[in-house]
Motif scaffolding. Structure first.
Motif, short mmCIF file in Angstrom:
data_model
loop_
_atom_site.label_atom_id
_atom_site.label_comp_id
_atom_site.label_asym_id
_atom_site.label_seq_id
_atom_site.Cartn_x
_atom_site.Cartn_y
_atom_site.Cartn_z
N GLY A 1 0.81 -1.22 0.00
CA GLY A 1 0.00 0.00 0.00
C GLY A 1 0.84 1.26 0.00
N GLY A 2 2.13 1.11 0.26
CA GLY A 2 3.02 2.26 0.29
C GLY A 2 2.91 3.05 1.57
N PRO A 3 3.68 4.10 1.66
CA PRO A 3 3.69 4.92 2.89
C PRO A 3 2.32 5.49 3.21
CG PRO A 3 5.51 5.52 1.44
CD PRO A 3 4.61 4.58 0.67
N MET A 4 2.09 5.68 4.50
CA MET A 4 0.82 6.22 4.99
C MET A 4 1.10 7.52 5.74
SD MET A 4 -0.58 2.78 6.80
CE MET A 4 0.93 1.88 7.04
N GLN A 5 0.05 8.24 5.97
CA GLN A 5 0.16 9.41 6.85
C GLN A 5 -0.58 9.07 8.13
OE1 GLN A 5 -1.11 13.14 5.19
NE2 GLN A 5 -1.34 14.05 7.20
N ILE A 6 0.12 9.14 9.26
CA ILE A 6 -0.50 8.87 10.54
C ILE A 6 -0.42 10.13 11.39
CG2 ILE A 6 -0.36 7.54 12.69
CD1 ILE A 6 0.72 5.20 11.06
N THR A 7 -1.57 10.54 11.89
CA THR A 7 -1.65 11.69 12.79
C THR A 7 -2.09 11.18 14.15
OG1 THR A 7 -2.28 13.09 10.92
CG2 THR A 7 -2.67 13.96 13.14
N VAL A 8 -1.21 11.30 15.13
CA VAL A 8 -1.52 10.85 16.48
C VAL A 8 -2.17 12.00 17.24
CG1 VAL A 8 -0.51 10.08 18.67
CG2 VAL A 8 0.33 9.14 16.51
N SER A 9 -3.32 11.71 17.85
CA SER A 9 -4.01 12.76 18.60
C SER A 9 -3.87 12.59 20.11
CB SER A 9 -5.49 12.79 18.22
OG SER A 9 -6.10 11.55 18.46
N GLU A 10 -3.60 11.36 20.56
CA GLU A 10 -3.53 11.12 22.01
C GLU A 10 -2.63 9.92 22.30
OE1 GLU A 10 -5.28 11.92 25.91
OE2 GLU A 10 -6.61 12.29 24.22
N MET A 11 -1.87 10.04 23.38
CA MET A 11 -1.06 8.93 23.89
C MET A 11 -1.23 8.88 25.39
SD MET A 11 2.64 8.72 22.19
CE MET A 11 2.88 9.50 20.63
N ILE A 12 -1.50 7.68 25.89
CA ILE A 12 -1.64 7.48 27.33
C ILE A 12 -0.83 6.25 27.70
CG2 ILE A 12 -3.24 6.97 29.22
CD1 ILE A 12 -5.47 8.19 27.40
N SER A 13 -0.03 6.32 28.75
CA SER A 13 0.75 5.17 29.20
C SER A 13 0.55 4.97 30.69
CB SER A 13 2.24 5.38 28.93
OG SER A 13 2.49 5.30 27.55
N HIS A 14 0.45 3.70 31.07
CA HIS A 14 0.37 3.33 32.48
C HIS A 14 0.98 1.95 32.62
CE1 HIS A 14 -1.01 3.14 36.58
NE2 HIS A 14 -1.58 1.97 36.33
N GLN A 15 2.05 1.87 33.39
CA GLN A 15 2.78 0.62 33.62
C GLN A 15 3.14 -0.01 32.28
OE1 GLN A 15 0.44 -1.53 36.50
NE2 GLN A 15 0.97 -0.11 38.12
N GLU A 16 2.70 -1.25 32.02
CA GLU A 16 3.12 -1.93 30.79
C GLU A 16 2.19 -1.66 29.60
OE1 GLU A 16 0.02 -4.64 32.31
OE2 GLU A 16 1.67 -3.65 33.33
N ARG A 17 1.18 -0.82 29.77
CA ARG A 17 0.21 -0.55 28.71
C ARG A 17 0.30 0.89 28.21
NH1 ARG A 17 -3.79 -4.69 28.77
NH2 ARG A 17 -3.49 -5.98 30.61
#
Length: 120
Positions: free
Chosen positions: A57-73
């Motif tokens: 499919g070739g390169p994509m455009q990814i726009t991240v709006s949110e990241m949440i981390s807690h322990q191993e997740r």
């Protein structure tokens, strides 16, 4: 969590750039990639095969709006856009849940929720 956020950004950049080597090197041998409602990919070999198909499919455009981390997740939410044929693109909203292996710092499970964004 600064190191984790950096890794998550690199993982999403690798998906966008179809950097299959980086992605394969970032998972455990017993990786499980659950694309909810679609399929379950189990083990490094099956994971790598899925990544190879992604390259077509070739390169994509990814726009991240949110990241949440807690322990191993960690949770990453955003929009991915890619070309399905010349002049035709599709957009999908996604939410990925990464579960990391405690001692290796690699992804041991990835759960992907995805839905197409239709034109209004």
């Amino acid at each position: 969590m600064e190191g984790r956020e950096k890794l998550l950004r690199k993982l999403n950049e690798a998906f966008a750039d179809c950097n299959t080597k980086f992605l394969a090197d970032s998972v455990t041998d017993d990786i499980r990639w659950i694309i909810v409602g679609e399929k379950i990919i189990s083990g490094r070999s099956e994971f790598e095969s899925s990544l190879d198909r992604m390259k077509h499919g070739g390169p994509m455009q990814i726009t991240v709006s949110e990241m949440i981390s807690h322990q191993e997740r960690s949770i990453v939410e955003g929009v991915v856009e890619f070309q399905v044929e010349p002049g035709k693109k599709r957009k999908y909203a996604f939410c990925d849940i990464y579960i990391f292996s405690g001692n290796k710092g690699k992804v041991k499970e990835l759960r992907t929720y995805v839905t197409q964004i239709k034109k209004a």
